[in-house]
Design an enzyme around this catalytic site. Structure first.
Site, PDB file in Angstrom:
ATOM      1  N   HIS A 112      83.374  32.951  38.894  1.00 30.14           N
ATOM      2  CA  HIS A 112      83.311  32.422  37.561  1.00 30.14           C
ATOM      3  C   HIS A 112      83.078  30.960  37.705  1.00 30.14           C
ATOM      4  O   HIS A 112      83.266  30.090  38.640  1.00 30.14           O
ATOM      5  CB  HIS A 112      84.128  32.609  36.855  1.00 30.14           C
ATOM      6  CG  HIS A 112      85.755  32.047  37.364  1.00 30.14           C
ATOM      7  ND1 HIS A 112      86.477  32.345  38.259  1.00 30.14           N
ATOM      8  CD2 HIS A 112      86.408  31.005  36.898  1.00 30.14           C
ATOM      9  CE1 HIS A 112      87.373  31.483  38.540  1.00 30.14           C
ATOM     10  NE2 HIS A 112      87.405  30.384  37.411  1.00 30.14           N
ATOM     11  N   ASP A 114      84.199  27.495  35.278  1.00 27.05           N
ATOM     12  CA  ASP A 114      85.254  27.394  34.290  1.00 27.05           C
ATOM     13  C   ASP A 114      84.735  27.328  32.913  1.00 27.05           C
ATOM     14  O   ASP A 114      84.084  26.436  32.487  1.00 27.05           O
ATOM     15  CB  ASP A 114      86.112  26.035  34.445  1.00 27.05           C
ATOM     16  CG  ASP A 114      87.142  26.410  35.797  1.00 27.05           C
ATOM     17  OD1 ASP A 114      87.471  27.845  36.068  1.00 27.05           O
ATOM     18  OD2 ASP A 114      87.140  25.704  36.476  1.00 27.05           O
ATOM     19  N   HIS A 270      83.194  29.707  41.475  1.00 28.46           N
ATOM     20  CA  HIS A 270      84.307  29.620  42.431  1.00 28.46           C
ATOM     21  C   HIS A 270      85.168  31.014  42.539  1.00 28.46           C
ATOM     22  O   HIS A 270      85.075  31.964  41.398  1.00 28.46           O
ATOM     23  CB  HIS A 270      85.225  28.371  42.534  1.00 28.46           C
ATOM     24  CG  HIS A 270      85.806  28.352  40.867  1.00 28.46           C
ATOM     25  ND1 HIS A 270      85.120  27.701  39.977  1.00 28.46           N
ATOM     26  CD2 HIS A 270      86.931  28.627  40.530  1.00 28.46           C
ATOM     27  CE1 HIS A 270      85.979  27.787  39.017  1.00 28.46           C
ATOM     28  NE2 HIS A 270      87.021  28.204  39.086  1.00 28.46           N
ATOM     29  N   ARG A 285      95.735  22.055  38.024  1.00 30.49           N
ATOM     30  CA  ARG A 285      94.317  21.893  37.618  1.00 30.49           C
ATOM     31  C   ARG A 285      94.345  21.034  36.581  1.00 30.49           C
ATOM     32  O   ARG A 285      95.031  20.986  35.411  1.00 30.49           O
ATOM     33  CB  ARG A 285      94.054  23.277  37.412  1.00 30.49           C
ATOM     34  CG  ARG A 285      92.480  23.562  37.238  1.00 30.49           C
ATOM     35  CD  ARG A 285      92.032  24.737  37.231  1.00 30.49           C
ATOM     36  NE  ARG A 285      91.783  25.111  35.705  1.00 30.49           N
ATOM     37  CZ  ARG A 285      91.201  26.226  35.229  1.00 30.49           C
ATOM     38  NH1 ARG A 285      90.451  26.956  36.181  1.00 30.49           N
ATOM     39  NH2 ARG A 285      91.381  26.392  33.990  1.00 30.49           N
TER      40      ARG A 285
HETATM   41  C1  SIN Z   1      90.491  28.697  39.309  1.00 26.51           C
HETATM   42  O1  SIN Z   1      89.875  29.604  39.073  1.00 26.51           O
HETATM   43  O2  SIN Z   1      90.469  27.693  38.487  1.00 26.51           O
HETATM   44  C2  SIN Z   1      91.714  28.732  40.466  1.00 26.51           C
HETATM   45  C3  SIN Z   1      91.102  28.448  41.564  1.00 26.51           C
HETATM   46  C4  SIN Z   1      92.400  28.684  42.846  1.00 26.51           C
HETATM   47  O3  SIN Z   1      93.399  28.552  42.372  1.00 26.51           O
HETATM   48  O4  SIN Z   1      91.765  28.533  44.017  1.00 26.51           O
END
Ligand code: SIN
Length: 294
Positions: A112, A114, A270, A285
């Protein structure tokens, strides 16, 4: 305008930082910088250039207070708050992603980009590893410029005016986030849905506002194409999602406590790998505000 790299053989000349590509398609580790300290303009400009060139950059062995982390994040723009997930109580701009030892499901285990369901999706995401498993828990990234550029001229032409419809909730089998995360994940207490669903349409081929390059802007929030039924959309969606994550377009990052990744949601997807059952992984994050895709 920065030219994003096509292969690792292209020169990347920097004076303030060291930049070491980690794969042929994308991704570079940046050395020689301590993000706990304020960055001078020249160092920030080099990190920014390396980021545009590589789609995602990584830093190792960083030790930041939440205030220092937020100061670094704000160099990239205003903070984008996740409309469905709550930030930390003391630092609402920081969102904690955690999978505890007894959890089955992790967060972000789909390809996806973000908050693609927002009218102005997050431009960048910064992820800071606090606790990592002994092995596993890597994150994969895929280069959406390469996904677009490698399509045939006929396909590019066909996709050029198409728009995606992207859903913030109930995308997967109609299950809400509250239902999904209360079941086998450690994220249930972080879900705080807005009082209405957030869905947005975007161009399928997106022009990056800083590099001017075109990217195949698609991810797991994409439910269908505007003007096509779900049934008509499904085969093309499946083809493009599979195409976008071809191994040749990807890189993979192995986390250690103190690692930081900074990725560009406008040109990469990612995927958080869920291969560390019985172990704990905890990340902080921050997402950065973006603009309306064109
Ligand atoms: C996310 O999708 O933002 C998480 C990525 C991760 O935890 O590696």
């Amino acid at each position: 305008m920065s030219e994003a790299r096509q292969t690792v053989t292209e020169d990347q000349v920097f004076e303030k930082i060291e930049v070491k590509p980690i794969a042929g398609a994308m991704g570079a580790e940046i050395g020689g910088v301590d993000l706990s300290q304020p960055l001078d303009d020249a160092t920030f400009a080099e990190i920014h250039r390396a980021w545009l060139d590589n789609n995602v950059v990584f830093f190792r062995d960083q030790d930041l207070t939440p205030q220092q982390y937020l100061r670094f994040a704000k160099l990239w723009g205003g903070i984008h708050l996740h409309p469905y997930m709550k930030g930390m109580e003391e630092f609402p701009e920081i969102f904690e992603i955690i999978k505890k030892e007894d959890a089955i499901q992790n967060f972000g285990n789909r390809w996806h980009t973000d908050q693609m369901f927002c009218p102005e999706p997050a431009k960048a995401t910064i992820l800071y590893a606090k606790e990592t498993p002994k092995a596993g828990g890597d994150t994969m990234f895929a280069n959406l410029y390469l996904a677009y550029e490698s399509l045939s001229d006929g396909m590019k032409e066909m996709l050029s005016t198409m728009r995606t419809y992207n859903m913030g909730d109930k995308r997967y089998g109609g299950r809400s986030r509250s239902e999904r995360y209360s079941d086998g994940s450690s994220m249930g207490d972080k879900v705080a849905p807005p009082n209405k669903d957030i869905n947005s349409d975007h161009p399928l081929v997106r022009t990056h506002p800083e590099t001017g390059r075109k990217a195949l802007y698609i991810g797991s929030h994409t439910a269908s194409f505007l003007g096509l039924s779900d049934e008509e959309s499904a085969p093309l969606l499946k083809y493009l999602m599979n195409h976008a994550r071809r191994p040749e377009f990807t890189c993979r990052f192995n986390w250690k406590p103190g690692s930081i990744a900074l990725w560009d949601n406008r040109c990469c997807q990612h995927y958080a790998i869920n291969d560390y059952h019985g172990q704990r992984r905890r990340m902080h994050r921050i997402t950065i505000q973006g603009d309306k895709p064109f």
